[in-house]
Design a protein around this motif. Structure first.
Motif, PDB file in Angstrom:
ATOM      1  N   THR A  36      41.156  62.795  -5.972  1.00  0.00           N
ATOM      2  CA  THR A  36      41.030  64.098  -6.623  1.00  0.00           C
ATOM      3  C   THR A  36      39.732  64.195  -7.420  1.00  0.00           C
ATOM      4  O   THR A  36      39.030  65.216  -7.381  1.00  0.00           O
ATOM      5  N   PHE A  39      36.721  65.007  -5.302  1.00  0.00           N
ATOM      6  CA  PHE A  39      36.635  66.398  -4.856  1.00  0.00           C
ATOM      7  C   PHE A  39      36.428  67.369  -6.006  1.00  0.00           C
ATOM      8  O   PHE A  39      35.833  68.439  -5.819  1.00  0.00           O
ATOM      9  N   GLU A  40      36.884  67.003  -7.184  1.00  0.00           N
ATOM     10  CA  GLU A  40      36.621  67.867  -8.338  1.00  0.00           C
ATOM     11  C   GLU A  40      35.147  67.849  -8.724  1.00  0.00           C
ATOM     12  O   GLU A  40      34.644  68.784  -9.341  1.00  0.00           O
ATOM     13  N   TYR A  43      33.942  70.536  -6.424  1.00  0.00           N
ATOM     14  CA  TYR A  43      34.481  71.856  -6.758  1.00  0.00           C
ATOM     15  C   TYR A  43      35.029  71.820  -8.187  1.00  0.00           C
ATOM     16  O   TYR A  43      36.248  71.882  -8.404  1.00  0.00           O
ATOM     17  N   TYR A  72      40.460  72.857  -0.730  1.00  0.00           N
ATOM     18  CA  TYR A  72      39.502  73.484  -1.639  1.00  0.00           C
ATOM     19  C   TYR A  72      38.810  74.625  -0.900  1.00  0.00           C
ATOM     20  O   TYR A  72      38.684  74.594   0.332  1.00  0.00           O
ATOM     21  N   HIS A  79      38.104  73.423   2.691  1.00  0.00           N
ATOM     22  CA  HIS A  79      37.829  71.989   2.789  1.00  0.00           C
ATOM     23  C   HIS A  79      39.137  71.237   2.541  1.00  0.00           C
ATOM     24  O   HIS A  79      39.655  71.208   1.427  1.00  0.00           O
ATOM     25  N   VAL A  81      41.561  67.810   2.418  1.00  0.00           N
ATOM     26  CA  VAL A  81      41.508  66.365   2.176  1.00  0.00           C
ATOM     27  C   VAL A  81      42.935  65.831   2.120  1.00  0.00           C
ATOM     28  O   VAL A  81      43.819  66.443   1.518  1.00  0.00           O
ATOM     29  N   THR A 106      39.274  64.455   6.258  1.00  0.00           N
ATOM     30  CA  THR A 106      38.839  65.745   5.734  1.00  0.00           C
ATOM     31  C   THR A 106      38.548  66.681   6.909  1.00  0.00           C
ATOM     32  O   THR A 106      38.406  66.247   8.053  1.00  0.00           O
ATOM     33  N   VAL A 177      30.963  64.259   0.564  1.00  0.00           N
ATOM     34  CA  VAL A 177      31.557  63.341  -0.399  1.00  0.00           C
ATOM     35  C   VAL A 177      31.354  61.902   0.063  1.00  0.00           C
ATOM     36  O   VAL A 177      31.654  61.563   1.205  1.00  0.00           O
TER      37      VAL A 177
END
Length: 230
Positions: A36, A39-40, A43, A72, A79, A81, A106, A177
């Motif tokens: 997480t 990905f944060e 985004y 996301y 996107h 995941v 992903t 990523v």
């Protein structure tokens, strides 16, 4: 504990008692949090993305091996995941360098390539596809890595209504990523890119490599309306 032992499905597992459910909720989620966090960073404004989880975990006899899939959003694409191919809770397998199978999947889906009125169904269709591929790994131990491809010979589209010209996938390292080092070991993000039948046959027959096809497509965003580049 070996990988297949760790991820083995308990065919006759009893339903958890209330106390067991409490303990399950209290499990540390170090691996989950690491995914997480990655990905944060991409985004930062999306702290609560759309998420599809499972009602019955795989290890308790459920049909879907991935614990969950988050989505996301950008103006251009969704996107996806996955959570579950790596060790999303505490460390249990023997290899301290690798978390679980060492990967999460992903997928980027172009928003304009799907019908807005059918959006929810299309997103769920992608989740089902990711679950199906993950099931192969959980049941046989087969890994899916960057620069490989998935060709089953199907001629119908990978979209919900099976009308797209895209029938399978190539796999690349997600350029958005980087691989991450979690408390449970390393995790790579393997991205699926939808491809046409003729493109996949060209890779299968060694007329071109996955990186060459990826370069020819020119994007890692799957567009259900895309025509073949060959």
């Amino acid at each position: 504990m070996g990988l297949l032992d760790k991820f083995k499905k308990k065919q006759e597992a009893p339903a958890p008692e209330d106390d067991e459910m409490v303990e399950f909720e209290k499990q540390e989620m170090t691996g989950w949090d690491a995914v997480t966090e990655a990905f944060e960073k991409l985004y930062p404004e999306q702290k609560d993305p759309k998420h599809y989880g499972v009602l019955i975990p795989w290890e308790l006899g459920g049909n879907d091996p991935l614990t969950g899939i988050s989505i996301y959003e950008t103006d251009e694409y969704y996107h996806f995941v996955t959570y579950g191919l790596s060790e999303i809770y505490g460390k249990e397998t023997d290899d301290p360098e690798i978390s679980g199978y060492g990967m999460e999947f992903t997928f980027k889906l172009k928003r304009s390539s799907i019908d807005k009125a059918d959006e929810e169904a299309e997103l769920r269709c992608v989740c089902r596809t990711l679950q199906k591929v993950a099931r192969i790994t959980f049941e046989s131990g087969e890994l899916f890595r960057a620069n490989e491809y998935i060709y089953t010979g199907q001629t119908v589209g990978i979209d919900r209504h099976q009308k797209s010209g895209l029938t399978g996938f190539i796999l690349v390292a997600d350029p958005s990523v980087d691989s991450i080092d979690t408390p449970n070991g390393k995790v790579d993000f393997v991205e699926f890119i939808g491809c046409t039948d003729i493109e996949l046959i060209a890779v299968r027959d060694k007329h071109m490599t996955v990186p060459e096809l990826y370069s020819a497509i020119g994007s890692d965003i799957t567009d259900y309306k895309r025509k073949s580049v060959l």
